[in-house]
Design a protein around this motif. Structure first.
Motif, short mmCIF file in Angstrom:
data_model
loop_
_atom_site.label_atom_id
_atom_site.label_comp_id
_atom_site.label_asym_id
_atom_site.label_seq_id
_atom_site.Cartn_x
_atom_site.Cartn_y
_atom_site.Cartn_z
N GLU A 127 4.35 13.87 -5.83
CA GLU A 127 3.38 12.83 -5.40
C GLU A 127 3.90 11.73 -4.22
O GLU A 127 3.34 11.67 -3.28
CB GLU A 127 2.59 12.05 -6.44
N SER A 128 5.15 11.47 -4.47
CA SER A 128 5.70 10.46 -3.51
C SER A 128 5.95 11.31 -2.15
O SER A 128 5.87 10.58 -1.23
CB SER A 128 7.05 10.00 -3.99
N GLU A 130 4.27 14.07 -1.02
CA GLU A 130 2.98 14.33 -0.13
C GLU A 130 2.39 12.91 0.35
O GLU A 130 2.04 12.91 1.43
CB GLU A 130 1.91 14.51 -1.65
N LYS A 131 2.81 11.76 -0.43
CA LYS A 131 2.26 10.59 0.32
C LYS A 131 3.05 10.34 1.47
O LYS A 131 2.46 9.91 2.59
CB LYS A 131 2.37 9.37 -0.82
N LYS A 132 4.31 10.56 1.39
CA LYS A 132 5.15 10.40 2.63
C LYS A 132 4.78 10.90 3.66
O LYS A 132 4.64 10.76 5.10
CB LYS A 132 6.62 10.56 2.27
N GLU A 134 1.68 12.78 4.37
CA GLU A 134 0.54 12.54 4.77
C GLU A 134 0.56 11.40 5.73
O GLU A 134 -0.39 11.35 6.40
CB GLU A 134 -0.65 12.30 3.45
N ASN A 135 1.28 10.34 5.43
CA ASN A 135 1.18 9.09 6.13
C ASN A 135 2.14 9.15 7.33
O ASN A 135 2.34 8.33 8.16
CB ASN A 135 1.81 8.01 5.18
N LYS A 281 -3.25 18.35 4.06
CA LYS A 281 -2.97 17.22 4.95
C LYS A 281 -1.52 16.79 5.09
O LYS A 281 -1.12 16.09 5.95
CB LYS A 281 -3.97 15.77 4.37
N ALA A 282 -0.84 17.24 3.96
CA ALA A 282 0.63 16.73 3.95
C ALA A 282 1.44 17.60 5.01
O ALA A 282 2.43 16.97 5.42
CB ALA A 282 1.23 17.35 2.82
#
Length: 334
Positions: A127-128, A130-132, A134-135, A281-282
Motif C-alpha cells: 500500500e505504501s 502504491e500511494k507513492k 500514484e502520487n 493509477k500506480a
C-alpha cells in the motif's frame, strides 16, 4: 546550428502516443520557468500532436529504418554531432536513449522511471508503494530529470496547440453531421484488447445517451469498427490525430479506457472519464485534470500488467464491474 546551447534542450521520447503527449506538459513548464526551447526526438507515427507547439523548434521524426541496431548507432551519432553542446533530456530511459547518451557531446539528464518500485508493487501489492507511485504521476517523474523540488501534476497538464484552420475544420465537420458542441466523445478501442471495456457495454452506453437526448461521437482507429445505429457520428478510422484533437476540443467529455486519446483529450482541455482495468493509477499514466473521472474496480489481481498485454484469466471482470450507469453518472453530474 545557430542555437543558444544553454537555452535549447533536446527531448528524447519515442513511444507510445500517450507517453509522448504527456511530455508537452513538462515542456510547457520548463518553457515558462526557464525560457527554454526544444527539439524533440520521437517516432514519426506519434509526432503529430507536437506540431504547432511554440516551444518546439524542430521535431526529429524517426522512421522504422532509423531504429535498427546499426542504423540507430549511426543516426544517434549524427544527431549528437548536430546538437553538440546542447543538453539531452532523456524522458524514455531505454537502450536506444542510452546509446544516444553514450554518443552525446554535451550534458545528459535522465528522468526517474520508478522501474524497481513498479515491479515491487506488482509483486507485493504494498500500500505504501502504491500511494507513492500514484502520487508521482509520469509527468512529475519527467520533471525529476531537471527539478530538485518536483512540481505538482496539475502544473504539468499536457498541451496540444491547434491551428485556427484545424478548429474551423472541426466546426464544419460537426455542422455537416448535425453534431452540437458539448457532445460526448467515445473511444471504445485499445491497442491491447484486455484494456477495452466490452463492446456490448459501449452499445448500451450509446443507447442510454440517446434516451437522454445526449449527442455522442465515436473516435479512434481499430480494425473492428463499432457498429452503431448512427453511422454519421462514427468517425472511426476517418480522422487524423490532429483532426481527432480538434474534434475532442468541442466535446464535453471523452469516455475511454487507458489509452492515447485519453491524453490527447487532456491536451485540448476536454475532461476525461477513463476506465482502468488491467492497468492502474500506480503506473502514473492517468489524467490529472480537475474534472477528470477515473473508474476502476477494487480487485486483488489489479494491476496485472503495465501496458495491458496480459491475457486476462478472469474474463475482464475488472472492466465488467464498471457499469454503464457509472459512466452516465459521471456524464450527467459533470
Amino acid at each position: 546550428m545557430n542555437l543558444n546551447e544553454t537555452q535549447h534542450k533536446i527531448i528524447f521520447r519515442l513511444s507510445a502516443l500517450g507517453d509522448l503527449v504527456l511530455t508537452t506538459g513538462i515542456m510547457e513548464f520548463w518553457a515558462e520557468k526557464y525560457g527554454w526551447t526544444f527539439t524533440v526526438i520521437t517516432k514519426k507515427q506519434y509526432s503529430a500532436p507536437l506540431e504547432n507547439n511554440p516551444h518546439i523548434t524542430e521535431i526529429i521524426s524517426l522512421e522504422k529504418d532509423d531504429l535498427g541496431d546499426i542504423a540507430w548507432i549511426v543516426k544517434a551519432g549524427e544527431i549528437a554531432m548536430r546538437y553538440a553542446g546542447c543538453e539531452l533530456i532523456d524522458l524514455h530511459s531505454t537502450l536506444r536513449s542510452r546509446i544516444l547518451a553514450m554518443r552525446w557531446r554535451g550534458p545528459v539528464s535522465r528522468y526517474k522511471k520508478f522501474s524497481i518500485e513498479r515491479r515491487l508493487f506488482k509483486l507485493t501489492r504494498s500500500e505504501s508503494l502504491e500511494k507513492k507511485l500514484e502520487n508521482t504521476r509520469v509527468t512529475v517523474r519527467y520533471a525529476s530529470a531537471i527539478e530538485k523540488e518536483l512540481p505538482e501534476s496539475k502544473e504539468l497538464i499536457p498541451r496540444i496547440y491547434l491551428t485556427d484552420a484545424e478548429k474551423s475544420e472541426a466546426s464544419s465537420l460537426m455542422k455537416d453531421q448535425y453534431l452540437d458542441k458539448k457532445f460526448i466523445a467515445l473511444h471504445p478501442y485499445a491497442t491491447h484488447p484486455d484494456k477495452s471495456w466490452p463492446r456490448v457495454y459501449w452499445l448500451d452506453l450509446i443507447k442510454k445517451l440517446d434516451e437522454k437526448n445526449i449527442q455522442w461521437a465515436v473516435i479512434g482507429k481499430d480494425e473492428f469498427n463499432l457498429d452503431v445505429a448512427k453511422p454519421e457520428w462514427n468517425f472511426t478510422n476517418k480522422l487524423s490525430l490532429r483532426q481527432t484533437c480538434a474534434l475532442l476540443r468541442e466535446a464535453k467529455f471523452l469516455v475511454t479506457g487507458d489509452s492515447g486519446p485519453m491524453h490527447l483529450s487532456s491536451g485540448v482541455e476536454t475532461p476525461v472519464i477513463a476506465m482502468f482495468g488491467p492497468t492502474s493509477k500506480a503506473w502514473g499514466f492517468y489524467p490529472a485534470g480537475e474534472k477528470d473521472i477515473i473508474l476502476e474496480s477494487d480487485m486483488d489481481c489489479r494491476p496485472c500488467s503495465l501496458h495491458g498485454k496480459s491475457n486476462c484469466e478472469k474474463n475482464q471482470e475488472c472492466l465488467k464491474k464498471i457499469k454503464t450507469e457509472d459512466v452516465m453518472r459521471g456524464i450527467l453530474n459533470g
